[in-house]
Scaffold this motif. Sequence first.
Motif, PDB file in Angstrom:
ATOM      1  N   LYS A  36      58.072  38.358  52.049  1.00 59.16           N
ATOM      2  CA  LYS A  36      57.285  37.210  52.500  1.00 59.16           C
ATOM      3  C   LYS A  36      56.006  37.051  51.681  1.00 59.16           C
ATOM      4  O   LYS A  36      55.535  35.924  51.476  1.00 59.16           O
ATOM      5  N   LEU A  37      55.445  38.160  51.219  1.00 58.86           N
ATOM      6  CA  LEU A  37      54.302  38.067  50.312  1.00 58.86           C
ATOM      7  C   LEU A  37      54.715  37.351  49.036  1.00 58.86           C
ATOM      8  O   LEU A  37      53.993  36.476  48.539  1.00 58.86           O
TER       9      LEU A  37
ATOM     10  N   GLU B  50      57.119  35.202  48.696  1.00 61.11           N
ATOM     11  CA  GLU B  50      57.352  33.790  49.007  1.00 61.11           C
ATOM     12  C   GLU B  50      56.054  33.003  49.156  1.00 61.11           C
ATOM     13  O   GLU B  50      56.052  31.779  49.025  1.00 61.11           O
ATOM     14  N   SER B  51      54.967  33.693  49.425  1.00 64.80           N
ATOM     15  CA  SER B  51      53.680  33.003  49.612  1.00 64.80           C
ATOM     16  C   SER B  51      53.106  32.481  48.296  1.00 64.80           C
ATOM     17  O   SER B  51      52.210  31.629  48.302  1.00 64.80           O
TER      18      SER B  51
ATOM     19  N   ILE C 150      50.824  28.855  47.684  1.00 65.60           N
ATOM     20  CA  ILE C 150      49.472  29.067  47.149  1.00 65.60           C
ATOM     21  C   ILE C 150      49.290  28.286  45.853  1.00 65.60           C
ATOM     22  O   ILE C 150      48.247  27.658  45.621  1.00 65.60           O
TER      23      ILE C 150
ATOM     24  N   ASN D 188      59.717  30.097  45.600  1.00 66.26           N
ATOM     25  CA  ASN D 188      59.877  29.177  46.717  1.00 66.26           C
ATOM     26  C   ASN D 188      61.181  29.505  47.441  1.00 66.26           C
ATOM     27  O   ASN D 188      62.242  29.574  46.808  1.00 66.26           O
TER      28      ASN D 188
END
Length: 312
Positions: free
Chosen positions: A237-238, A240-241, A245, A260
């Motif tokens: 998930k990090l 994917e962030s 950003i 993405n």
Amino acid sequence: MKIAVDAMGGDYAPTAIIEGVIAAIPDLEADAVVVLIGDEQVVRPMLEKYPVPEGRVEIVHAPEVIEMGEHPTKALTQKPASSISIGFKLLKEGAVNIFCSAGNTGAMTVGALFSIKAIEGLLRPAIAGIVPQIDGSQSIMLDIGANADCKPETLAQFGEIGSIYYKYTFNVEKPRVALMNIGEEDQKGSLVAQAAHVLLRDNKKINFIGNIEGKDFFTNKADVIVTDGFTGNIMYKLGESLYPISKIRGFKDQFIDQTNYEAIGGSPVLGVNGNVMIAHGVSSPLAIRNMLGLAYRQVKADAYRHIVKALS
């Protein structure tokens, strides 16, 4: 080939699911038929808005829906006519080749274990995440959320089943398997990581290259990254962030675009007797489209049967 899709699963279902399926049809080979599972009174009128090629999409009626917040086991028991329950019924019967859903992840995991069941000899099934690399290749990481706590033997087995999946899905003869750790040295990490390192190192069936660190996540150091579901979920998930950003900061980068979630679309469940794929609850039509492409590759690779053979 029949690819079953939960038409009612996801925050934007059924609209996003149907739009994604329509967009995916031209991408898929002619032998692929998409089976939409959901309330036919809702799904059919929406589907009829599009020029669907004859024979490429089917509908299986499922009047019930397992909502995102429902308890997985209770929901599966109390809603046998739900889209997830019927999807697994079709998969178990061999009526479809893979079942995909952006619905309740817990229900998808539990449903797989209750219906097609874990492969004999497997300690724990895992969810594998596709990780983009800066050179344009892709790695996989497992687990990314199904097993928060893992014993060393479980991690070692993740390395083996991940290697088999990667070999047949990505056509790499000897995938590089690495253990995610806090240092590259053999004795680094927790007691669990140290014990898992020994088991992975001694497994002659895999190409174990040792430990990697978080800084190696996107640098193509390994094809298969082994970790527990707690660490894996946070790292995934990090990663994917990065895309949202970049949008906020106003810059565009080809690699960042691949982080993405829509670019991949789905995550396979490995270690069960069949093909199962889980998508984000917020899946957009693009995510569903890309998930179906990955689902087609997974069925063609027949990786789960090779895992069955390896563990038998």
